[in-house]
Write a protein that holds these residues in place. Structure first.
Motif, PDB file in Angstrom:
ATOM      1  N   SER A   1     101.621  24.157  51.158  1.00  0.00           N
ATOM      2  CA  SER A   1     102.582  23.878  50.081  1.00  0.00           C
ATOM      3  C   SER A   1     102.680  25.040  49.104  1.00  0.00           C
ATOM      4  O   SER A   1     103.714  25.234  48.460  1.00  0.00           O
ATOM      5  CB  SER A   1     102.189  22.598  49.350  1.00  0.00           C
TER       6      SER A   1
ATOM      7  N   CYS B   1     105.021  27.734  53.612  1.00  0.00           N
ATOM      8  CA  CYS B   1     105.154  27.358  55.022  1.00  0.00           C
ATOM      9  C   CYS B   1     105.372  25.853  55.082  1.00  0.00           C
ATOM     10  O   CYS B   1     104.603  25.088  54.498  1.00  0.00           O
ATOM     11  CB  CYS B   1     103.897  27.756  55.770  1.00  0.00           C
ATOM     12  N   SER B   2     106.391  25.418  55.786  1.00  0.00           N
ATOM     13  CA  SER B   2     106.730  23.989  55.788  1.00  0.00           C
ATOM     14  C   SER B   2     106.015  23.190  56.859  1.00  0.00           C
ATOM     15  O   SER B   2     105.981  21.965  56.793  1.00  0.00           O
ATOM     16  CB  SER B   2     108.248  23.823  55.973  1.00  0.00           C
TER      17      SER B   2
ATOM     18  N   ASN C   1     108.407  13.308  57.675  1.00  0.00           N
ATOM     19  CA  ASN C   1     107.473  14.425  57.533  1.00  0.00           C
ATOM     20  C   ASN C   1     106.635  14.648  58.789  1.00  0.00           C
ATOM     21  O   ASN C   1     105.749  15.491  58.795  1.00  0.00           O
ATOM     22  CB  ASN C   1     106.550  14.201  56.340  1.00  0.00           C
TER      23      ASN C   1
ATOM     24  N   GLN D   1     105.331  18.456  52.901  1.00  0.00           N
ATOM     25  CA  GLN D   1     105.149  19.285  54.088  1.00  0.00           C
ATOM     26  C   GLN D   1     105.490  18.507  55.357  1.00  0.00           C
ATOM     27  O   GLN D   1     105.653  17.288  55.323  1.00  0.00           O
ATOM     28  CB  GLN D   1     103.702  19.765  54.185  1.00  0.00           C
TER      29      GLN D   1
END
Length: 278
Positions: A99, A103-104, A177, A148
């Motif tokens: 987070s 980067c997802s 998610n 995320q």
């Protein structure tokens, strides 16, 4: 399509040299597993500070390299409850780190019912699948809190071994998610390579809207096993795969696997050239 590489497949250098090297080789993104890619210090939970995340993030920004996946490939079906607790804690730490990192996707494979994380027939039982769902759920709930994505990667030897099992997990947990890393080679073994086109088609039929990242490698048969090799050097139907990507996922991040420093650029060029033709 955006083509990247696993950071630990690049010739090892410290981070401040590694990420520029990835850019110099023409890659726009990378899949990074911290403990495999960083050797200059030990990367454990205590080292995963906001400062380290910002250091890596700034290096990536300066070199125009996105982080497609933060890898944490630990066994979420581990039979030891104390070990499983530690594993879950590491997933939450990776989600928190991601987070800040920008980067997802935190990526993982899908476990085995034994501590050795190896294939056994019980991995494909319904009980194993439900156990994986149970153990993955708190990780997904943490992903929701951090904003995320947890992306699971089906592997024939593991619990989620095909598109149908992946669809089951997605539907049971029911979270936006939770998504998929699609690696077609990982769904294959010597007994089903003649059905690879059917598997690719079925994956896009059942999972297209949930595929977040694609891994790209190839295979050759080595006795009773499939040996992973660079894309374009084996038996995978890349024309079919790339045509599906072009149809459904035009700007998706695709990271090369099992390359070596001497063939990484050539492999990237093969994928790019074929993508333009299909």
């Amino acid at each position: 399509m955006q083509i990247g590489i696993r950071a630990h497949d690049v010739e090892y250098t410290p981070l401040h040299e590694l990420i520029p090297r990835i850019h110099e080789q023409g890659f726009t993104c990378m899949h990074i597993a911290l403990s495999k890619s960083i050797k200059e210090f030990k990367v454990d939970i205590s080292a995963m500070t906001p400062g380290l995340a910002m250091y890596i993030k700034n290096l990536c920004t300066e070199n125009h390299v996105d982080i497609a996946v933060l890898g944490n490939y630990l066994n979420l079906a581990h039979p030891d409850s104390e070990k499983l607790k530690e594993i879950t804690e590491k997933y939450v730490a990776h989600l928190r780190f991601a987070s800040i990192l920008g980067c997802s996707v935190v990526g993982t494979e899908t476990g085995a019912v034994n501590a050795e994380y190896k294939y056994e027939a019980a991995n494909h039982d319904r009980e194993a699948l439900d156990l994986f769902v149970k153990n993955l759920t708190p990780v997904v709930r943490a992903a929701e809190k951090f904003g995320q994505i947890v992306a699971i990667e089906p592997v024939w030897k593991h619990i989620v071994y095909g598109p149908e099992q992946a669809r089951y997990v997605l539907d049971e947990i029911g979270s936006s998610n939770l998504q998929i890393i699609f690696d077609p080679v990982n769904m294959l073994y010597p007994g089903n390579i003649d059905k690879q086109d059917e598997i690719i088609e079925k994956t896009f039929e059942l999972l297209a809207k949930d595929i977040a990242v694609i891994h790209m490698k190839d295979f050759e048969v080595d006795g009773d096993e499939l040996k992973s090799i660079p894309a374009g050097m084996g038996g995978l139907n890349y024309e079919l795969l790339l045509s599906k990507i072009k149809e459904h996922k035009p700007f998706i991040q695709c990271t090369l696997e099992n390359t070596k420093p001497e063939n990484a650029v050539k492999t990237r060029e093969f994928v790019q050239d074929l993508y333009e033709k299909v």
